[in-house]
Design an enzyme around this catalytic site. Sequence first.
Site, mmCIF file in Angstrom:
data_model
loop_
_atom_site.group_PDB
_atom_site.id
_atom_site.type_symbol
_atom_site.label_atom_id
_atom_site.label_comp_id
_atom_site.label_asym_id
_atom_site.label_seq_id
_atom_site.Cartn_x
_atom_site.Cartn_y
_atom_site.Cartn_z
ATOM 1 N N ASN A 85 33.570 43.822 41.143
ATOM 2 C CA ASN A 85 34.047 42.562 41.724
ATOM 3 C C ASN A 85 34.847 42.777 43.008
ATOM 4 O O ASN A 85 35.588 41.895 43.432
ATOM 5 C CB ASN A 85 34.848 41.755 40.690
ATOM 6 C CG ASN A 85 36.008 42.550 40.116
ATOM 7 O OD1 ASN A 85 36.369 43.598 40.648
ATOM 8 N ND2 ASN A 85 36.612 42.056 39.050
ATOM 9 N N ARG A 97 48.054 42.836 42.382
ATOM 10 C CA ARG A 97 48.746 42.629 41.111
ATOM 11 C C ARG A 97 50.076 41.946 41.395
ATOM 12 O O ARG A 97 50.771 42.303 42.356
ATOM 13 C CB ARG A 97 48.994 43.966 40.381
ATOM 14 C CG ARG A 97 47.766 44.551 39.693
ATOM 15 C CD ARG A 97 47.216 43.658 38.580
ATOM 16 N NE ARG A 97 46.002 44.188 37.972
ATOM 17 C CZ ARG A 97 44.749 43.810 38.280
ATOM 18 N NH1 ARG A 97 44.535 42.894 39.209
ATOM 19 N NH2 ARG A 97 43.715 44.329 37.650
ATOM 20 N N GLN A 151 50.511 37.469 32.547
ATOM 21 C CA GLN A 151 49.344 36.594 32.557
ATOM 22 C C GLN A 151 48.936 36.276 31.129
ATOM 23 O O GLN A 151 48.769 37.226 30.355
ATOM 24 C CB GLN A 151 48.188 37.257 33.325
ATOM 25 C CG GLN A 151 48.499 37.354 34.808
ATOM 26 C CD GLN A 151 47.319 37.775 35.658
ATOM 27 O OE1 GLN A 151 47.428 37.799 36.868
ATOM 28 N NE2 GLN A 151 46.214 38.127 35.073
ATOM 29 N N HIS A 195 44.132 33.777 37.729
ATOM 30 C CA HIS A 195 43.485 35.032 38.146
ATOM 31 C C HIS A 195 41.954 34.864 38.148
ATOM 32 O O HIS A 195 41.284 35.155 37.173
ATOM 33 C CB HIS A 195 43.903 36.135 37.165
ATOM 34 C CG HIS A 195 43.627 37.512 37.644
ATOM 35 N ND1 HIS A 195 44.233 38.624 37.116
ATOM 36 C CD2 HIS A 195 42.808 37.977 38.597
ATOM 37 C CE1 HIS A 195 43.795 39.701 37.722
ATOM 38 N NE2 HIS A 195 42.906 39.333 38.624
#
Length: 387
Positions: A147, A285, A314, A333
């Site tokens: 990704n 991050r 998260q 995210h």
Amino acid sequence: MAKVLCVLYPDPVEGPPKTYARDGVPEILSYPNGQTAPTPERIDFTPGQLLGSVSGELGLRNFLESAGHLLVVTSDKDGADSVFERELPSADVVISQPFWPAYLTAERFARAPNLRLAITAGIGSDHVDLNAAIERGVTVAEVTYSNSVSVSEHVVMLILSLVRNYIPSYSWVVKGGWNIADCVSREYDLEGMDVGTVAAGRIGTAVLRRLKPFDVILHYTDRHRLPLEVEQELGVQYHPDVESLVRVCDVVTINAPLHPETEGMFNDALIATMKRGAYLVNTARGKICDRDAVVRALESGQLAGYAGDVWYPQPAPPDHPWRTMPWNGMTPHTSGTSLSAQARYAAGTREILECWFSGQPIRDEYLIVHAGSLAGAGAHSYTAAKT
Ligand code: NDP
């Protein structure tokens, strides 16, 4: 028979999609560095469909159950009563995504005596205590490159939306307004600005390549320099440290892994040395930025905007200040889990499992920890914490 415990984000609030906006996704066979996209023996899912949430199961159920393995899929990952905590002690393999991370702490490793393999379906294994994995001989693998381009596209989108004040302008339209002056009072062109990336690995370099046609002045810092021909091709200026980079940049994008060297890097002191009105984009991050320092800088005007999709923890709690700070372009995210990316990391997860169960080596570029030490991509990108 192995027990595979897979933690995925919850389904859409209205249930799994019945139809999709598009009929498919382009098939990507290889990445810019020549690495091939995942090559499992076969897949049991339709690329372009939702695989990263609980009902999608990363397309793994048929494959695992037909081989006699047990697959447990849950989104309930936090707290002592969670399904994850209950199932972990008898799990042989854990699969988790950075978007909805099942934090594999040293304590959790201690409660998982059978655990041998932890797969990150995506990129970034900082939710796994790598030292504990090393000590316990657990292999950690991720689907490197699956990704990276997805994230780089998102970074370019975020930079443009901040600089061009897109989100507030869109909000005026939704509210029924036509407030051109309100919109453009904070709208600039990107052209001619100094744009720098902290780290020029797979994502950082893809960001630089995508930004070059915008006629900006490009900068980067990294632990290692890019090859000279790449620097020349992109016209990008190298900085030996982050301090020297941020001093000259109008826009800074963070594309480094979270590890002891980068945690808390963007604190009050560093942000104070940035140009007044700089934009900061972080899709790496959340913990690379000091949460409250970012809020203070937006409130004082030291930063003109902050955008990204990474938080800590998260999911972010409802009162996380990044949800409501001024001039933010935050999303959950999502950048690395587009439907296009899901097809690749689901296939990569399947490839890793096929190798694992058939006793074949996992690709070196997927390995983070193996045989008691950092390995493959992990040896390159991560530093084990000192014990
Ligand atoms: P790469 O490993 O290709 O690149 C990381 C780069 O960071 C390397 O060049 C590395 O240098 C450099 N680096 C490490 N530490 C520092 C430092 N202290 N200062 C400057 N540079 C440093 O990773 P990717 O580009 O694929 O991904 C980067 C990160 O992006 C991931 O670790 C992950 O946290 C995040 N990510 C986020 C996603 C999302 O959905 N938002 C999805 C995918 C990734 P060297 O080569 O010398 O080690």
